[in-house]
Design a protein around this motif. Structure first.
Motif, mmCIF file in Angstrom:
data_model
loop_
_atom_site.group_PDB
_atom_site.id
_atom_site.type_symbol
_atom_site.label_atom_id
_atom_site.label_comp_id
_atom_site.label_asym_id
_atom_site.label_seq_id
_atom_site.Cartn_x
_atom_site.Cartn_y
_atom_site.Cartn_z
ATOM 1 N N TYR A 43 0.845 -1.189 0.000
ATOM 2 C CA TYR A 43 0.000 0.000 0.000
ATOM 3 C C TYR A 43 0.875 1.231 0.000
ATOM 4 O O TYR A 43 1.540 1.533 0.971
ATOM 5 C CB TYR A 43 -0.913 0.019 1.226
ATOM 6 C CG TYR A 43 -1.932 -1.080 1.218
ATOM 7 C CD1 TYR A 43 -3.021 -1.012 0.354
ATOM 8 C CD2 TYR A 43 -1.803 -2.182 2.036
ATOM 9 C CE1 TYR A 43 -3.964 -2.020 0.323
ATOM 10 C CE2 TYR A 43 -2.749 -3.202 2.013
ATOM 11 C CZ TYR A 43 -3.825 -3.108 1.157
ATOM 12 O OH TYR A 43 -4.755 -4.103 1.124
ATOM 13 N N THR A 44 0.876 1.916 -1.113
ATOM 14 C CA THR A 44 1.593 3.166 -1.240
ATOM 15 C C THR A 44 0.713 4.118 -2.037
ATOM 16 O O THR A 44 0.004 3.696 -2.959
ATOM 17 C CB THR A 44 2.964 2.984 -1.906
ATOM 18 O OG1 THR A 44 3.510 4.268 -2.208
ATOM 19 C CG2 THR A 44 2.888 2.172 -3.176
ATOM 20 N N ILE A 58 -13.766 8.875 7.501
ATOM 21 C CA ILE A 58 -12.620 8.367 8.254
ATOM 22 C C ILE A 58 -13.041 7.189 9.125
ATOM 23 O O ILE A 58 -12.342 6.176 9.184
ATOM 24 C CB ILE A 58 -11.970 9.484 9.092
ATOM 25 C CG1 ILE A 58 -11.262 10.483 8.172
ATOM 26 C CG2 ILE A 58 -10.994 8.902 10.123
ATOM 27 C CD1 ILE A 58 -10.820 11.749 8.860
ATOM 28 N N ALA A 59 -14.184 7.305 9.792
ATOM 29 C CA ALA A 59 -14.655 6.194 10.629
ATOM 30 C C ALA A 59 -14.873 4.940 9.794
ATOM 31 O O ALA A 59 -14.490 3.837 10.199
ATOM 32 C CB ALA A 59 -15.933 6.585 11.360
ATOM 33 N N VAL A 60 -15.458 5.111 8.620
ATOM 34 C CA VAL A 60 -15.662 3.960 7.732
ATOM 35 C C VAL A 60 -14.315 3.402 7.279
ATOM 36 O O VAL A 60 -14.097 2.191 7.287
ATOM 37 C CB VAL A 60 -16.545 4.347 6.526
ATOM 38 C CG1 VAL A 60 -16.583 3.226 5.502
ATOM 39 C CG2 VAL A 60 -17.949 4.718 6.991
ATOM 40 N N CYS A 78 -8.881 0.839 5.048
ATOM 41 C CA CYS A 78 -8.374 1.268 3.748
ATOM 42 C C CYS A 78 -7.362 2.389 3.942
ATOM 43 O O CYS A 78 -7.746 3.510 4.291
ATOM 44 C CB CYS A 78 -9.518 1.746 2.854
ATOM 45 S SG CYS A 78 -8.927 2.376 1.265
ATOM 46 N N PRO A 79 -6.066 2.120 3.727
ATOM 47 C CA PRO A 79 -5.061 3.157 3.949
ATOM 48 C C PRO A 79 -5.198 4.340 2.990
ATOM 49 O O PRO A 79 -4.887 5.468 3.360
ATOM 50 C CB PRO A 79 -3.735 2.431 3.744
ATOM 51 C CG PRO A 79 -4.058 1.243 2.910
ATOM 52 C CD PRO A 79 -5.471 0.867 3.253
ATOM 53 N N HIS A 132 -9.115 11.105 3.173
ATOM 54 C CA HIS A 132 -10.163 11.737 3.967
ATOM 55 C C HIS A 132 -9.610 12.477 5.178
ATOM 56 O O HIS A 132 -10.208 13.447 5.629
ATOM 57 C CB HIS A 132 -11.248 10.721 4.331
ATOM 58 C CG HIS A 132 -11.996 10.268 3.120
ATOM 59 N ND1 HIS A 132 -12.830 11.113 2.408
ATOM 60 C CD2 HIS A 132 -11.989 9.093 2.460
ATOM 61 C CE1 HIS A 132 -13.310 10.450 1.375
ATOM 62 N NE2 HIS A 132 -12.820 9.236 1.378
ATOM 63 N N LYS A 133 -8.454 12.053 5.676
ATOM 64 C CA LYS A 133 -7.797 12.828 6.742
ATOM 65 C C LYS A 133 -7.445 14.214 6.208
ATOM 66 O O LYS A 133 -7.741 15.225 6.854
ATOM 67 C CB LYS A 133 -6.533 12.117 7.239
ATOM 68 C CG LYS A 133 -5.761 12.943 8.272
ATOM 69 C CD LYS A 133 -4.419 12.335 8.583
ATOM 70 C CE LYS A 133 -3.459 12.717 7.475
ATOM 71 N NZ LYS A 133 -2.072 12.360 7.729
ATOM 72 N N GLU A 134 -6.838 14.266 5.039
ATOM 73 C CA GLU A 134 -6.472 15.551 4.442
ATOM 74 C C GLU A 134 -7.705 16.419 4.216
ATOM 75 O O GLU A 134 -7.699 17.618 4.515
ATOM 76 C CB GLU A 134 -5.740 15.335 3.119
ATOM 77 C CG GLU A 134 -4.337 14.793 3.279
ATOM 78 C CD GLU A 134 -3.657 14.529 1.937
ATOM 79 O OE1 GLU A 134 -4.132 15.058 0.903
ATOM 80 O OE2 GLU A 134 -2.659 13.786 1.928
#
Length: 101
Positions: A2-3, A47-49, A55-56, A62-64
């Motif tokens: 995952y990248t 983010i909670a989902v 899912c990284p 979604h953090k951003e």
């Protein structure tokens, strides 16, 4: 494995399934836009989902977006525990299927 560089391959999905990809992008944009539920809350929900589905890519994206929409570190911390509580709760209630009737 995952990248974030893997997201460069989204273009290949669009090239090979353009109508579906464009429909998904339009749906995603509309679903996460400001509405009755403010964008910040929608991003915190996302983010909670993402924490629950692990899912990284979604976590990073979604953090951003949540931070851009005004989410604080405290809100990000709390949403982590909301997701943890729901995931743990699901395990507990699914455990009822194991109990003899």
């Amino acid at each position: 494995m995952y990248t974030m560089d893997n997201l460069k391959h989204l273009g290949a999905l669009e090239k090979n399934a353009s109508p579906a990809m464009k429909a998904f992008q339009a749906f995603d944009k509309e679903a996460l836009s400001d509405g009755v539920i403010p964008k910040k809350y929608k991003e915190l929900i996302a983010i909670a989902v993402a924490l629950t589905t692990q899912c990284p890519y979604c976590l990073e994206i979604h953090k951003e977006q949540a931070i851009k929409a005004g989410a604080t570190q405290e809100e990000l911390a709390e949403v982590t525990f909301v997701a943890a509580a729901l995931r743990a709760g699901a395990a507990v209630v699914h455990g009822t299927h194991l109990m003899n009737k």
